[in-house]
Design an enzyme around this catalytic site. Structure first.
Site, PDB file in Angstrom:
ATOM      1  N   CYS A 177       0.341  -4.316  -6.560  1.00 36.11           N
ATOM      2  CA  CYS A 177       0.897  -5.674  -6.507  1.00 36.11           C
ATOM      3  C   CYS A 177       0.856  -6.114  -5.046  1.00 36.11           C
ATOM      4  CB  CYS A 177       2.307  -5.720  -7.106  1.00 36.11           C
ATOM      5  SG  CYS A 177       3.527  -4.764  -6.182  1.00 36.11           S
ATOM      6  N   GLN A 178       1.763  -6.948  -4.625  1.00 37.28           N
ATOM      7  CA  GLN A 178       1.750  -7.431  -3.249  1.00 37.28           C
ATOM      8  C   GLN A 178       2.211  -6.353  -2.264  1.00 37.28           C
ATOM      9  OE1 GLN A 178       0.346 -10.258  -2.632  1.00 37.28           O
ATOM     10  NE2 GLN A 178       0.833 -10.602  -0.499  1.00 37.28           N
TER      11      GLN A 178
END
Length: 133
Positions: free
Chosen positions: A88-89
């Site tokens: 993810c981020q």
């Protein structure tokens, strides 16, 4: 391959293996799938080449909510015995997503510590939505 300690904090009883970004890149080079669980908007701004995008959470006026179709969508794209690196981020959503996938019977799931931010900070190649046209 360096395995980082899990940051689970009660997310799941499943043990989630978290690997650093260099190990993740190595796994991708030998055939692991990259599952990007960021929102579609985040993904379009830049992503790992050849990654699959299935958002784990959506942004709503009430805040982030878990995607109710996440497991169904991943199951339609991946087999439960596929080797998958989940990102993810920054590594928080992917940790939760990896735990959910493990609980659902996916056998070879690893979380990427530091996520897309670490990938970019290490100068690894990314694709942007504009390049896909």
């Amino acid at each position: 391959m360096e395995v980082l300690p899990s940051l689970r904090r009660g997310i799941s009883d499943e043990a989630v293996v978290t690997v650093d970004v260099h190990a993740a890149k190595g796994l991708l080079s030998v055939g692991h799938l990259y599952l990007d669980v960021r929102t579609t908007e985040e993904y379009k701004k830049g992503h790992v080449d050849n990654s699959l995008n299935v958002p784990y959470m959506f942004l709503t006026p009430q805040g982030r909510v878990t995607n109710p179709d996440f497991l169904e969508k991943v199951t339609s794209l991946c087999k439960k015995d596929d080797s998958i690196v989940v990102g993810c981020q920054t590594g928080v959503r992917s940790l939760k997503a990896a735990a959910d996938l493990s609980k659902a019977g996916f056998q070879n799931v690893k979380n990427i510590g530091g996520g897309y931010v670490a990938w970019v900070e290490n100068g690894f190649d990314v694709k942007k939505f504009e390049e896909l046209r």
